[in-house]
Write a protein that holds these residues in place. Sequence first.
Motif, short mmCIF file in Angstrom:
data_model
loop_
_atom_site.label_atom_id
_atom_site.label_comp_id
_atom_site.label_asym_id
_atom_site.label_seq_id
_atom_site.Cartn_x
_atom_site.Cartn_y
_atom_site.Cartn_z
N PHE A 140 -52.28 48.14 128.44
CA PHE A 140 -51.53 49.09 127.57
C PHE A 140 -50.87 50.04 128.57
CE2 PHE A 140 -55.34 51.84 128.43
CZ PHE A 140 -54.77 52.98 128.54
N SER A 141 -49.75 50.80 128.11
CA SER A 141 -49.16 51.48 128.84
C SER A 141 -48.20 50.88 129.94
CB SER A 141 -49.81 52.76 129.47
OG SER A 141 -48.80 53.89 129.95
N ASN A 142 -48.31 51.41 131.24
CA ASN A 142 -47.78 50.77 132.47
C ASN A 142 -48.42 49.23 132.53
OD1 ASN A 142 -45.92 52.48 132.84
ND2 ASN A 142 -47.16 53.96 134.31
N ASN A 143 -49.87 49.43 132.40
CA ASN A 143 -50.62 48.25 132.58
C ASN A 143 -50.13 46.98 131.62
OD1 ASN A 143 -52.64 46.72 134.14
ND2 ASN A 143 -54.30 47.19 132.40
N TYR A 144 -49.55 47.36 130.54
CA TYR A 144 -49.17 46.30 129.80
C TYR A 144 -48.10 45.44 130.29
CZ TYR A 144 -47.52 44.03 125.63
OH TYR A 144 -47.26 42.87 124.67
N GLN A 145 -47.47 45.98 131.34
CA GLN A 145 -46.40 44.97 132.03
C GLN A 145 -47.01 43.91 132.72
OE1 GLN A 145 -43.49 45.45 130.35
NE2 GLN A 145 -42.69 45.11 132.57
N GLU A 146 -48.27 44.09 133.05
CA GLU A 146 -49.19 42.91 133.91
C GLU A 146 -49.42 41.83 133.01
OE1 GLU A 146 -51.37 40.78 136.68
OE2 GLU A 146 -49.68 42.22 136.74
N ALA A 147 -49.81 42.20 131.68
CA ALA A 147 -50.01 41.38 130.60
C ALA A 147 -48.79 40.36 130.21
CB ALA A 147 -50.31 41.89 129.40
N ARG A 148 -47.66 41.01 130.34
CA ARG A 148 -46.31 40.38 130.13
C ARG A 148 -46.08 39.35 131.32
NH1 ARG A 148 -42.41 45.09 127.79
NH2 ARG A 148 -42.77 44.83 125.51
N ARG A 149 -46.18 40.02 132.70
CA ARG A 149 -46.10 39.04 133.76
C ARG A 149 -46.78 37.72 133.93
NH1 ARG A 149 -47.87 37.93 138.79
NH2 ARG A 149 -49.78 39.18 138.32
N LEU A 150 -48.12 38.04 133.38
CA LEU A 150 -49.18 37.03 133.33
C LEU A 150 -48.43 35.76 132.27
CD1 LEU A 150 -52.26 38.73 133.58
CD2 LEU A 150 -51.34 37.22 135.41
N LEU A 151 -48.19 36.34 131.02
CA LEU A 151 -47.57 35.57 130.18
C LEU A 151 -46.17 34.72 130.75
CD1 LEU A 151 -47.27 34.72 126.94
CD2 LEU A 151 -45.74 36.46 127.00
N CYS A 152 -45.41 35.56 131.43
CA CYS A 152 -44.21 34.85 131.82
C CYS A 152 -44.55 33.61 132.78
CB CYS A 152 -43.29 35.77 132.77
SG CYS A 152 -42.56 36.81 131.69
N GLN A 153 -45.95 33.64 133.68
CA GLN A 153 -46.46 32.74 134.44
C GLN A 153 -46.84 31.54 133.77
OE1 GLN A 153 -49.32 34.02 137.20
NE2 GLN A 153 -47.90 35.13 138.39
N GLY A 154 -47.19 31.71 132.59
CA GLY A 154 -47.27 30.54 131.60
C GLY A 154 -48.81 30.74 131.35
N ARG A 155 -49.56 32.07 131.38
CA ARG A 155 -50.93 32.10 130.95
C ARG A 155 -50.88 32.59 129.54
NH1 ARG A 155 -53.24 31.83 136.04
NH2 ARG A 155 -52.04 32.18 137.73
N MET A 156 -52.03 32.50 128.64
CA MET A 156 -52.13 32.85 127.60
C MET A 156 -51.20 32.62 126.74
SD MET A 156 -52.67 37.00 128.61
CE MET A 156 -51.23 37.91 129.24
N VAL A 157 -50.35 31.59 126.81
CA VAL A 157 -49.26 31.44 126.10
C VAL A 157 -49.64 30.76 124.47
CG1 VAL A 157 -47.71 30.99 128.12
CG2 VAL A 157 -49.00 28.85 126.63
N SER A 158 -50.80 30.49 124.20
CA SER A 158 -51.07 29.85 122.81
C SER A 158 -51.18 30.97 121.73
CB SER A 158 -52.44 29.22 122.87
OG SER A 158 -53.56 29.97 123.03
N ILE A 159 -50.47 30.73 120.62
CA ILE A 159 -50.48 31.76 119.67
C ILE A 159 -51.66 31.77 118.89
CG2 ILE A 159 -49.41 30.02 117.86
CD1 ILE A 159 -47.43 32.36 117.21
N TRP A 160 -52.58 30.76 119.04
CA TRP A 160 -54.02 30.71 118.38
C TRP A 160 -55.01 31.23 119.58
CZ3 TRP A 160 -56.96 28.18 121.89
CH2 TRP A 160 -56.68 26.93 122.73
N GLY A 161 -55.98 31.71 118.92
CA GLY A 161 -56.89 32.40 119.98
C GLY A 161 -56.72 33.92 120.04
N LYS A 162 -55.95 34.26 119.10
CA LYS A 162 -55.33 35.86 119.16
C LYS A 162 -55.45 36.20 117.78
CE LYS A 162 -52.50 35.27 123.31
NZ LYS A 162 -52.83 33.35 123.38
N ALA A 163 -55.57 37.50 117.68
CA ALA A 163 -55.52 38.51 116.31
C ALA A 163 -54.29 39.28 116.56
CB ALA A 163 -56.75 39.01 115.95
N ILE A 164 -53.21 38.97 116.09
CA ILE A 164 -51.62 39.59 116.58
C ILE A 164 -51.41 40.53 115.36
CG2 ILE A 164 -49.45 39.13 116.77
CD1 ILE A 164 -50.33 36.29 117.43
#
Length: 368
Positions: A140-164
């Motif tokens: 969260f906060s500044n650290n949330y950018q790391e989650a976005r960066r990992l997503l851009c790499q192609g990690r955790m891209v599935s829409i299943w496996g998550k509660a959104i």
Amino acid sequence: MNPLFSVIVNAYNIGEFIDEALNSLQSQSFTNFEIVLVDDGSTDDTSAKLEEFARRHPRALLLNKGHHGLLLARRLGLAHARGSYILFLDGDDWLHPRALERCASVIEQTNADIVAYRYSRDESLSQAEGPFGVSPGLYFSNNYQEARRLLCQGRMVSIWGKAIRRSCIDIDADYSSYIGLTQAEDFFQILPIFDAACSFVLIPDVLHFYRRNQNSVTSHFRFGMIRDIETVGRRLRKYAASWGDACQESGLVGEASLYLYVLEIAYSGADRHQALKAFSLMRSTMMRNGALERMREVPLPLKCRPIRFYLLHDCPRALGLFYGFLRCFKQQLSWISQHMRVLFPSIIDGDVSSERPNGQRSGARSAD
């Protein structure tokens, strides 16, 4: 009062497996949820099973539509979902009996917009998989950018496996022009969700059984896949650029990975002529849209660099030889592993080596 969760179940000709998915929802320890069933024009006994389940369970809503594909089936489910959080479940997968209970607990503790959990291809849920390269914890906060960066790499891209969180999903967006998009459609939908969200948490619990379906449309090469990943890559670059330099660089890795993955599917089939045509079409597409030039200096994993070399230098037959070598190498490793298990079972499968420092067995279900 609206439920905390809406579980959207998409189904198309999976009568052999749909009962397991439905039973896993019926067995949930947490009860404040609704089930949105979307029948994507099934022609087997899937429709009858969904109708019977919806008739017996008041919290289930059944939606029927013509066969327009997974993307639009999920969008239809979203349009009718009332829950504060959305979970997607393919009709041939299933959830741990305490999956919703565990997600509800994490939401109460963190108030995260996205709660992600691990999956397994083992029905015992004893072997945890994905998302790979992502550390459990709250982003969260500044650290949330790391989650976005990992997503851009192609990690955790599935829409299943998550509660959104429902408010983070572009429910009112019109996706009708993307009918037929199948390759990386999860990635396509998750990007605007991560753009709207402000927090993400990954828990180590294995809560989802993922079934590898050899009959799925993404298991076998189609020339339309190249068009699909061009569309997804365009959206990826757009969001990555808006998230800053680190995400933009990672987005180039993610885009390259999309093309390389589809090329691997093409070469994994028995039709060599089709593979060569796929190489030619992909390379011409990447030259036209600039993806080939963008790939040139991308820091790809070591195993992907030979494939990039063959693409850059237009060597389709050499790539075929490379994939043939990889297949033989994997077969040899499998043969060695099988014989090692016969000769040294206590070493290969021994309990001692699989213990974690805290005494929990590797891959054990945290939700139990």
